[in-house]
Design a protein around this motif. Structure first.
Motif, PDB file in Angstrom:
ATOM      1  N   ALA A   1      34.355  39.824 -19.860  1.00  0.00           N
ATOM      2  CA  ALA A   1      33.256  38.219 -19.325  1.00  0.00           C
ATOM      3  C   ALA A   1      34.073  37.470 -19.308  1.00  0.00           C
ATOM      4  N   LEU A   2      35.610  36.832 -20.238  1.00  0.00           N
ATOM      5  CA  LEU A   2      35.902  36.130 -20.456  1.00  0.00           C
ATOM      6  C   LEU A   2      36.756  36.297 -19.262  1.00  0.00           C
ATOM      7  N   LYS A   3      37.299  37.487 -19.626  1.00  0.00           N
ATOM      8  CA  LYS A   3      38.349  37.705 -18.580  1.00  0.00           C
ATOM      9  C   LYS A   3      38.193  37.995 -16.943  1.00  0.00           C
ATOM     10  N   THR A   4      36.634  37.902 -17.148  1.00  0.00           N
ATOM     11  CA  THR A   4      36.672  38.702 -15.401  1.00  0.00           C
ATOM     12  C   THR A   4      35.982  37.127 -14.738  1.00  0.00           C
ATOM     13  N   ALA A   5      35.850  35.941 -15.230  1.00  0.00           N
ATOM     14  CA  ALA A   5      35.100  34.459 -15.036  1.00  0.00           C
ATOM     15  C   ALA A   5      36.510  33.805 -14.495  1.00  0.00           C
TER      16      ALA A   5
ATOM     17  N   GLU B   1      40.257  35.111 -14.230  1.00  0.00           N
ATOM     18  CA  GLU B   1      41.007  36.211 -13.066  1.00  0.00           C
ATOM     19  C   GLU B   1      41.406  35.525 -12.203  1.00  0.00           C
ATOM     20  N   ASP B   2      40.931  34.717 -11.545  1.00  0.00           N
ATOM     21  CA  ASP B   2      41.328  34.430 -10.107  1.00  0.00           C
ATOM     22  C   ASP B   2      41.918  32.549 -10.388  1.00  0.00           C
ATOM     23  N   ILE B   3      41.940  32.706 -11.733  1.00  0.00           N
ATOM     24  CA  ILE B   3      42.607  30.724 -11.262  1.00  0.00           C
ATOM     25  C   ILE B   3      44.124  31.468 -11.967  1.00  0.00           C
ATOM     26  N   PRO B   4      45.217  30.656 -11.554  1.00  0.00           N
ATOM     27  CA  PRO B   4      46.526  31.060 -12.146  1.00  0.00           C
ATOM     28  C   PRO B   4      46.713  30.511 -13.669  1.00  0.00           C
TER      29      PRO B   4
ATOM     30  N   GLU C   1      42.191  23.431 -11.158  1.00  0.00           N
ATOM     31  CA  GLU C   1      41.673  22.495  -9.761  1.00  0.00           C
ATOM     32  C   GLU C   1      42.643  22.147  -8.659  1.00  0.00           C
ATOM     33  N   GLY C   2      43.265  24.169  -8.108  1.00  0.00           N
ATOM     34  CA  GLY C   2      43.358  23.658  -7.503  1.00  0.00           C
ATOM     35  C   GLY C   2      45.981  23.873  -7.308  1.00  0.00           C
ATOM     36  N   ILE C   3      46.324  24.028  -8.458  1.00  0.00           N
ATOM     37  CA  ILE C   3      47.690  23.918  -8.580  1.00  0.00           C
ATOM     38  C   ILE C   3      48.548  24.987  -8.343  1.00  0.00           C
ATOM     39  N   GLY C   4      48.960  25.912  -7.860  1.00  0.00           N
ATOM     40  CA  GLY C   4      49.384  27.331  -6.849  1.00  0.00           C
ATOM     41  C   GLY C   4      48.221  28.293  -6.539  1.00  0.00           C
ATOM     42  N   PRO C   5      47.878  29.274  -6.040  1.00  0.00           N
ATOM     43  CA  PRO C   5      46.971  29.969  -5.179  1.00  0.00           C
ATOM     44  C   PRO C   5      45.908  29.777  -5.342  1.00  0.00           C
TER      45      PRO C   5
ATOM     46  N   LEU D   1      39.103  24.771  -9.003  1.00  0.00           N
ATOM     47  CA  LEU D   1      37.438  24.897  -9.814  1.00  0.00           C
ATOM     48  C   LEU D   1      37.196  23.755 -10.551  1.00  0.00           C
ATOM     49  N   THR D   2      36.286  24.313 -10.187  1.00  0.00           N
ATOM     50  CA  THR D   2      35.623  22.343 -11.112  1.00  0.00           C
ATOM     51  C   THR D   2      34.970  22.984 -12.607  1.00  0.00           C
ATOM     52  N   VAL D   3      35.328  21.733 -13.453  1.00  0.00           N
ATOM     53  CA  VAL D   3      34.446  23.009 -14.750  1.00  0.00           C
ATOM     54  C   VAL D   3      33.365  23.045 -14.606  1.00  0.00           C
ATOM     55  N   GLU D   4      32.016  22.612 -13.379  1.00  0.00           N
ATOM     56  CA  GLU D   4      31.017  22.782 -13.609  1.00  0.00           C
ATOM     57  C   GLU D   4      31.014  23.974 -12.957  1.00  0.00           C
ATOM     58  N   GLU D   5      31.957  24.129 -11.975  1.00  0.00           N
ATOM     59  CA  GLU D   5      31.447  26.061 -11.401  1.00  0.00           C
ATOM     60  C   GLU D   5      32.468  26.824 -12.333  1.00  0.00           C
ATOM     61  N   LEU D   6      32.705  26.516 -13.006  1.00  0.00           N
ATOM     62  CA  LEU D   6      33.603  27.498 -14.291  1.00  0.00           C
ATOM     63  C   LEU D   6      32.474  27.664 -14.858  1.00  0.00           C
ATOM     64  N   ARG D   7      30.967  26.574 -15.156  1.00  0.00           N
ATOM     65  CA  ARG D   7      30.141  26.628 -16.491  1.00  0.00           C
ATOM     66  C   ARG D   7      29.976  27.960 -15.167  1.00  0.00           C
TER      67      ARG D   7
END
Length: 385
Positions: A329-333, A335-338, A359-363, A367-373
C-alpha cells in the motif's frame, strides 16, 4: 563432483559413451557407477541443513563483517550477535557493522544493556573485510559504496531479490530473523543452559534472540510462524529475566509521548483505516512508535503516520487487517513521486519522500500533503493500484 563442474562428471559421461560402442558390458557398469556418484553427491548436498552449510561458509573465512541494515532493531542486532557467536565457534573473527543510527529507546537499550559494541560504517571502506554477511536484510544499503558489496551470505526474513555468493537463507514466512538464527544454534547442538557437552548459548545472546523475536512479532501476536513459538520455547530457559525487562522497558522520550498524542488527536478515520499527520518531529523514530500506538485504537485496523523532518516526509504504516498489505500500500501510494521510497511487510511498512519532489520538482504535477493522505487511504482500500 556434480554435473557440469570442471573436471567432473560430464567428461566421464563422454568417455562412457565412447566406450559403449566398443565394450557394452563395461560401459553399462561405468554408467551405474557414475549415476551412483552423482546421486550420492546430490543427496549429500541436500542432506546438509542450512545451519551446517552456513557454519561451513563461516569456517571458510578468517574474518567476516556482519552487516546490519540502517536503523538496526533488536531482531537485526540479536541475529548479528548469533552469527558472531557461530563465527567465533569456528575461530573466525567477526565484527558487527551498522549504517545509519541506533535511535529508538529500545534499540539503544538493547545495545547498552547487553553490552554490545557495534561498529558504525559510513563508507564501504569502513568494513573490516570484503567477506560480508547480511542479516535481517538481503541487499546492502545506507552507506557510500553499498551497491558494490557482494555478500558471501544472506540470512533474512524479508522478501527481496538479494542473495549471498555462497549461502542464502531467506524465509519471508517467518516473523523474525532471530528465529532462523535460533534454529541454527539448536540444529548445531547449542544449548541455552550450562551443559557438560556441547556449546552453551550465553545468557545475553539467548535474551537478545528471544527479545528480537518478541519485538518483531509484537510478543508473538503478529506475523508469527510456528517456528517463532518453537524458538521462543528453546531460548526461554537461557534468558536473563532482569536483562530482558531492562531491554523491553527502557525510559520513554518525552517527544515520543507528544508525537503519539498528536497522532491520536489529528487522526482522520475512514471506515477502519486511519491516517495521521504529526507534522514536524526531531526524532523520526517517534513516527513508527506513533503508528504502533494508533493501531491500538478500537475499530482501527490499519494506520499510516506522516511526519516531517527537515525536507523529508517519513511514513510509517501498520496493519492488522488481512485486506491491507501495508508494504504494498505504501509503495503504491508514492510510486509516482520522484525519488520516493516505500515498502515493507504485510503488517508493517515505511517510506521516505522529499517534500520538494513531492510538490513538483522533477517529473509529475506535484502533490500536496492532503492529496497524499487521500492516496494513502485509496491504497489501503485497494482503489489505487
Amino acid at each position: 563432483m556434480l554435473p557440469g563442474d570442471d573436471g567432473g562428471v560430464v567428461p566421464h559421461i563422454d568417455a562412457v559413451t565412447s566406450l559403449l560402442g566398443e565394450r557394452p558390458a563395461v560401459a553399462v557398469g561405468a554408467v551405474l557407477v557414475v549415476a551412483l556418484v552423482v546421486g550420492w553427491a546430490l543427496f549429500s548436498r541436500r542432506g546438509r541443513s542450512p545451519a551446517t552449510r552456513f557454519r561451513r561458509v563461516l569456517d571458510d573465512h578468517d574474518e567476516v563483517a556482519i552487516l546490519l541494515h540502517p536503523d538496526p532493531d533488536p531482531d537485526a542486532m540479536a541475529s548479528a550477535m548469533g552469527v558472531q557467536s557461530l563465527a567465533q565457534a569456528v575461530e573466525t573473527d567477526a565484527t558487527i557493522h551498522y549504517p545509519g543510527q541506533i535511535r529508538r529507546p529500545e534499540n539503544r537499550a538493547f545495545e547498552t544493556v547487553l553490552e554490545q559494541d557495534f561498529e558504525h560504517v559510513e563508507t564501504v571502506g569502513d568494513l573490516e573485510t570484503e567477506a560480508v554477511v547480511l542479516v535481517d536484510h538481503n541487499e546492502p544499503r545506507g552507506f557510500q559504496g553499498s551497491e558494490g558489496v557482494d555478500p558471501v551470505a544472506v540470512v533474512d526474513h524479508h522478501p527481496g531479490e538479494g542473495t549471498g555468493e555462497a549461502f542464502t537463507d531467506v524465509r519471508p514466512e517467518y516473523g523474525a530473523c532471530a528465529t532462523i538464527i535460533a534454529e541454527y544454534l539448536q540444529e548445531l547442538g547449542w544449548v541455552p543452559i550450562d551443559a557438560e557437552d556441547g556449546p552453551t548459548i550465553p545468557d545475553a545472546l539467548a535474551t537478545g534472540l528471544l527479545y528480537g523475536i518478541q519485538s518483531d512479532t509484537k510478543y508473538l501476536t503478529n506475523g508469527c510462524a510456528p517456528a517463532e513459538f518453537d524458538a521462543a520455547g528453546f531460548l526461554y530457559r537461557g534468558t536473563d529475566e532482569e536483562l530482558l525487562n531492562r531491554v523491553a522497558n527502557p525510559g520513554v522520550d518525552a517527544e515520543v509521548l507528544e508525537v503519539k498524542a498528536r497522532a491520536i488527536t489529528s487522526r482522520e478515520v475512514r471506515n477502519a483505516f486511519a491516517v495521521s499527520d504529526v507534522e514536524a518531529v526531531s526524532n523520526v523514530d517517534a513516527v513508527p512508535e506513533a503508528a504502533d500506538e494508533l493501531l491500538r485504537l478500537a475499530g482501527v485496523t490499519a494506520v499510516v503516520i506522516i511526519g516531517r523532518r527537515d525536507e523529508t516526509l517519513h511514513l510509517s504504516g501498520r496493519s492488522r487487517d488481512d485486506r491491507v498489505h501495508m508494504g504494498k500500500a505504501l509503495k503504491t501510494a508514492v510510486e509516482d513521486i520522484p525519488m520516493a521510497q516505500a515498502g515493507g511487510h504485510a503488517r508493517m511498512g515505511g517510506g521516505q519522500l522529499s517534500i520538494e519532489h513531492m510538490e513538483g520538482i522533477g517529473p509529475g504535477d506535484g502533490l500536496t500533503v492532503e492529496e497524499l493522505r487521500d492516496r494513502l487511504f485509496e491504497a489501503m482500500t485497494g482503489e489505487l493500484q
